[in-house]
Design an enzyme around this catalytic site. Structure first.
Site, PDB file in Angstrom:
ATOM      1  N   GLU A 148       4.500 -11.455  -6.143  1.00 51.05           N
ATOM      2  CA  GLU A 148       3.307 -11.858  -7.086  1.00 51.05           C
ATOM      3  C   GLU A 148       3.585 -11.057  -8.427  1.00 51.05           C
ATOM      4  O   GLU A 148       2.601 -11.119  -9.379  1.00 51.05           O
ATOM      5  CB  GLU A 148       2.196 -11.398  -6.432  1.00 51.05           C
ATOM      6  CG  GLU A 148       1.772  -9.897  -6.759  1.00 51.05           C
ATOM      7  CD  GLU A 148       2.556  -8.751  -6.128  1.00 51.05           C
ATOM      8  OE1 GLU A 148       2.692  -7.680  -6.285  1.00 51.05           O
ATOM      9  OE2 GLU A 148       3.472  -9.294  -5.063  1.00 51.05           O
TER      10      GLU A 148
ATOM     11  N   HIS B 175       7.919  -7.739  -4.365  1.00 52.26           N
ATOM     12  CA  HIS B 175       6.543  -8.203  -4.701  1.00 52.26           C
ATOM     13  C   HIS B 175       6.858  -9.555  -5.618  1.00 52.26           C
ATOM     14  O   HIS B 175       7.135  -9.629  -6.710  1.00 52.26           O
ATOM     15  CB  HIS B 175       5.898  -7.054  -5.793  1.00 52.26           C
ATOM     16  CG  HIS B 175       5.400  -5.945  -5.056  1.00 52.26           C
ATOM     17  ND1 HIS B 175       3.945  -6.084  -4.605  1.00 52.26           N
ATOM     18  CD2 HIS B 175       5.854  -4.818  -4.667  1.00 52.26           C
ATOM     19  CE1 HIS B 175       3.835  -4.942  -4.008  1.00 52.26           C
ATOM     20  NE2 HIS B 175       5.009  -4.141  -4.081  1.00 52.26           N
TER      21      HIS B 175
ATOM     22  N   ASN C  17       8.882  -1.990  -5.250  1.00 52.69           N
ATOM     23  CA  ASN C  17       7.982  -0.707  -5.398  1.00 52.69           C
ATOM     24  C   ASN C  17       7.603  -0.017  -4.156  1.00 52.69           C
ATOM     25  O   ASN C  17       6.759  -0.246  -3.400  1.00 52.69           O
ATOM     26  CB  ASN C  17       6.582  -0.578  -6.041  1.00 52.69           C
ATOM     27  CG  ASN C  17       5.679   0.465  -5.914  1.00 52.69           C
ATOM     28  OD1 ASN C  17       6.051   1.711  -5.534  1.00 52.69           O
ATOM     29  ND2 ASN C  17       4.426   0.252  -5.844  1.00 52.69           N
TER      30      ASN C  17
ATOM     31  N   CYS D  73       5.796  -5.826   1.422  1.00 47.85           N
ATOM     32  CA  CYS D  73       5.863  -4.292   1.293  1.00 47.85           C
ATOM     33  C   CYS D  73       5.723  -3.408   2.333  1.00 47.85           C
ATOM     34  O   CYS D  73       6.210  -3.329   3.208  1.00 47.85           O
ATOM     35  CB  CYS D  73       5.363  -3.855  -0.021  1.00 47.85           C
ATOM     36  SG  CYS D  73       6.075  -2.220  -0.887  1.00 47.85           S
ATOM     37  N   LEU D  74       4.417  -2.850   2.163  1.00 44.99           N
ATOM     38  CA  LEU D  74       4.085  -2.012   3.568  1.00 44.99           C
ATOM     39  C   LEU D  74       3.630  -3.050   4.546  1.00 44.99           C
ATOM     40  O   LEU D  74       3.916  -2.787   5.632  1.00 44.99           O
ATOM     41  CB  LEU D  74       2.671  -1.123   3.095  1.00 44.99           C
ATOM     42  CG  LEU D  74       2.002  -0.635   4.122  1.00 44.99           C
ATOM     43  CD1 LEU D  74       3.213   0.585   4.602  1.00 44.99           C
ATOM     44  CD2 LEU D  74       0.848   0.051   3.867  1.00 44.99           C
TER      45      LEU D  74
ATOM     46  N   GLY E  44       0.910  -1.265  -0.183  1.00 44.92           N
ATOM     47  CA  GLY E  44      -0.147   0.003  -0.020  1.00 44.92           C
ATOM     48  C   GLY E  44       0.913   1.220  -0.001  1.00 44.92           C
ATOM     49  O   GLY E  44       2.225   1.158  -0.153  1.00 44.92           O
TER      50      GLY E  44
ATOM     51  N   GLY F 129       9.113   3.482  -1.220  1.00 44.66           N
ATOM     52  CA  GLY F 129       9.683   4.627  -0.879  1.00 44.66           C
ATOM     53  C   GLY F 129      10.129   4.766   0.399  1.00 44.66           C
ATOM     54  O   GLY F 129      10.680   5.648   0.940  1.00 44.66           O
ATOM     55  N   PHE F 130       9.737   3.734   1.435  1.00 40.31           N
ATOM     56  CA  PHE F 130      10.105   3.817   2.907  1.00 40.31           C
ATOM     57  C   PHE F 130      10.546   2.196   3.000  1.00 40.31           C
ATOM     58  O   PHE F 130      10.674   1.450   2.273  1.00 40.31           O
ATOM     59  CB  PHE F 130       8.733   3.713   3.703  1.00 40.31           C
ATOM     60  CG  PHE F 130       8.160   5.153   3.783  1.00 40.31           C
ATOM     61  CD1 PHE F 130       8.421   6.049   4.767  1.00 40.31           C
ATOM     62  CD2 PHE F 130       7.416   5.513   2.731  1.00 40.31           C
ATOM     63  CE1 PHE F 130       8.093   7.385   4.773  1.00 40.31           C
ATOM     64  CE2 PHE F 130       6.704   6.956   2.554  1.00 40.31           C
ATOM     65  CZ  PHE F 130       6.964   7.650   3.653  1.00 40.31           C
TER      66      PHE F 130
ATOM     67  N   GLY G 268       2.048   5.399   1.225  1.00 43.81           N
ATOM     68  CA  GLY G 268       2.215   6.335   2.399  1.00 43.81           C
ATOM     69  C   GLY G 268       3.196   5.839   3.241  1.00 43.81           C
ATOM     70  O   GLY G 268       3.913   4.682   3.110  1.00 43.81           O
TER      71      GLY G 268
END
Length: 366
Positions: free
Chosen positions: A346, A344, A300, A258-259, A230, A302-303, A232
Site C-alpha cells: 500500500e 508494504h 519497514n 509485515c507483522l 505493527g 526489524g523482525f 514490536g
C-alpha cells in the site's frame, strides 16, 4: 512560524558512541531503538507509521521538512516515532499545499529530535554495529547522566507494542452496502491500507489488537480477514498468534502485511528472529517467484521469519524473496486461501509495484 533556536543537542548510542548536533522539535529527552530509512521522500508518512512506535528514526535523505506538513498525508492520528535524527532540518517549506512547518508540527506533538548530524556516518556505523537503543537530549548534555537513563530502556527483542498503538474502539472504512466485508485486526494499521480496501469496494471494520476471532465473526460476519502491520516483537504476541490460528481453522480468506506476515508464519510453527538491521526504505527489490517478476518495494521491519524454517515447512510455500539478502518476503499456506508479504504493497507515496496483492485478496474474497 514558531521561533526556533539551534540549541546544542546530543545523540548517545547504547555502545557509548556520541554524536553532537542541534536541537530540533521540542526541547527535551527521548529514547528508543535507533534505525534508519533510506527513502528519498515520504517523511511525514514515516513519522506517523505505527510500525515505528518506540524507535528513533534516522533519515538518510539530506533535507527533512523541505515540503512541509500536510494534515491529510498521515498514516495514523499522531506521530509514532520516538525521535528523529536528520542532517538538514528545513523549517521553511516550498509546497503551497502544506498546512504548517515541521517545527510547528513537532512542537504540537512533543517530538524531541536532533539535526546537523552526519547521517551518512551514523548510518554506516549502525549498519556495521547493528540496531541498538539510543537517547536524544537537548536538555541534558552530561554524557554520564544520559548513559544512566539509556541503561533503563528495554530492548525491542521480546517487547509487545501493538496493543499500545491499536485502536481502542471498532470503526469502519468504506461503504456499508459494499459487496465484500473484511475484518481488520489492528496491530498498528496504516491508513493507506484501509484506503486500498475502500478503493476496491470493500467495507472494512477495524478491531482492537486483542479482539478474538469469535468476537469478530459474531459481530461482523466478514468474507475474510486482514492482519495488519505493527511494532514490536511478533513472538511476544500469543494473543494474535491464537487469533490467526483460529482464522486459518475457519478456512476464510486471510491476508497479512509485515507483522501480519510474521504472525502467519508463527501460527504455522515457523519462528521469527530479530534482524541485525531491519529493512526500511522505498527501494528494496523483491522477486515474485510465482509470477517470475521483480517488484521494487517499500519496507519497514526489524523482525523477520527464519528462512530455513520456512523452507523446511510442509505447511507453507514461499512466494516472494528479497533479492538483496534472500530473506523471505512472502508466503502462502498450502490448501488455504491465506497469504502474506513482509513488505508494504500500500506504500504511499510509493512505489506501487505491489498493489496487485490487494486485487488478489479481493479475488479470494469473491
Amino acid at each position: 512560524m514558531t521561533n526556533y533556536t539551534k540549541l546544542p543537542a546530543v545523540l548517545l548510542l547504547a555502545d557509548g558512541t556520541v554524536f553532537h548536533g542541534k536541537a530540533a522539535g521540542k526541547i527535551g529527552t527521548t529514547t528508543g531503538e535507533i534505525c534508519f530509512n533510506t527513502g528519498m521522500t515520504g517523511y511525514q508518512e514515516i513519522f506517523t507509521d505505527p510500525s515505528y512506535f518506540g524507535q528513533i528514526m534516522v533519515t538518510t535523505n539530506a533535507h527533512i521538512g523541505n515540503y512541509g506538513i500536510t494534515h491529510d498525508e498521515v498514516e495514523s492520528e499522531k506521530i509514532q516515532i520516538a525521535g528523529l535524527v536528520c542532517k538538514n532540518y528545513n523549517i521553511a517549506y516550498s509546497r503551497k499545499q502544506a498546512d504548517e512547518s515541521i517545527q510547528d508540527y513537532f512542537q504540537e506533538q512533543n517530538l524531541v529530535s536532533i539535526s546537523d548530524i552526519d547521517t551518512r556516518e551514523l548510518v554506516r556505523y549502525i549498519r556495521e554495529k547493528g540496531a541498538m537503543n539510543a537517547i536524544i537530549s537537548s536538555e541534558i548534555l552530561d554524557i554520564d547522566e544520559l548513559k544512566a537513563k539509556l541503561a533503563a530502556v528495554p530492548s525491542m527483542d521480546g517487547l509487545e507494542l501493538s496493543s499500545q498503538v491499536s485502536t481502542t474502539e471498532t470503526y469502519t472504512v468504506g461503504e456499508e452496502d459494499a459487496p465484500l466485508r473484511v475484518a481488520v485486526l489492528d496491530l498498528g494499521v496504516k491508513k493507506n491500507i484501509l484506503r486500498n480496501f475502500a478503493q476496491r469496494n470493500v467495507y472494512a471494520k477495524v478491531y482492537p489488537a486483542k479482539t478474538t476471532f469469535d468476537e469478530m465473526e459474531a459481530d461482523f460476519k466478514p468474507n475474510g480477514y486482514f492482519i495488519s502491520n505493527g511494532p514490536g516483537d511478533p513472538s511476544a504476541m500469543p494473543y494474535a498468534i491464537d487469533t490467526v490460528k483460529d482464522i486459518l481453522g475457519s478456512d476464510k480468506p486471510m491476508f497479512g502485511i509485515c507483522l501480519g506476515h510474521q504472525l502467519l508464519a508463527l501460527a504455522n510453527g515457523i519462528p521469527t528472529k530479530k534482524m541485525f538491521n531491519g529493512h526500511r526504505g522505498l527501494n528494496h527489490p523483491v522477486k515474485n517467484i510465482i509470477k517470475n517478476h521483480c517488484e521494487v518495494t517499500s519496507q519497514n521491519h526489524g523482525f523477520g521469519v527464519v528462512p530455513d524454517a520456512v523452507r523446511a515447512s510442509d505447511k507453507v510455500e514461499i512466494t516472494h524473496v528479497n533479492l538483496n539478502d534472500q530473506s523471505i518476503e512472502g508466503i502462502r499456506v498450502k490448501g488455504k486461501n491465506a497469504f502474506s508479504v513482509q513488505y508494504h504493497p500500500e506504500s504511499s507515496p510509493g512505489p506501487h509495484d505491489s498493489r496487485y496483492l490487494f486485487d488478489d485478496f479481493v479475488d479470494m474474497l469473491k
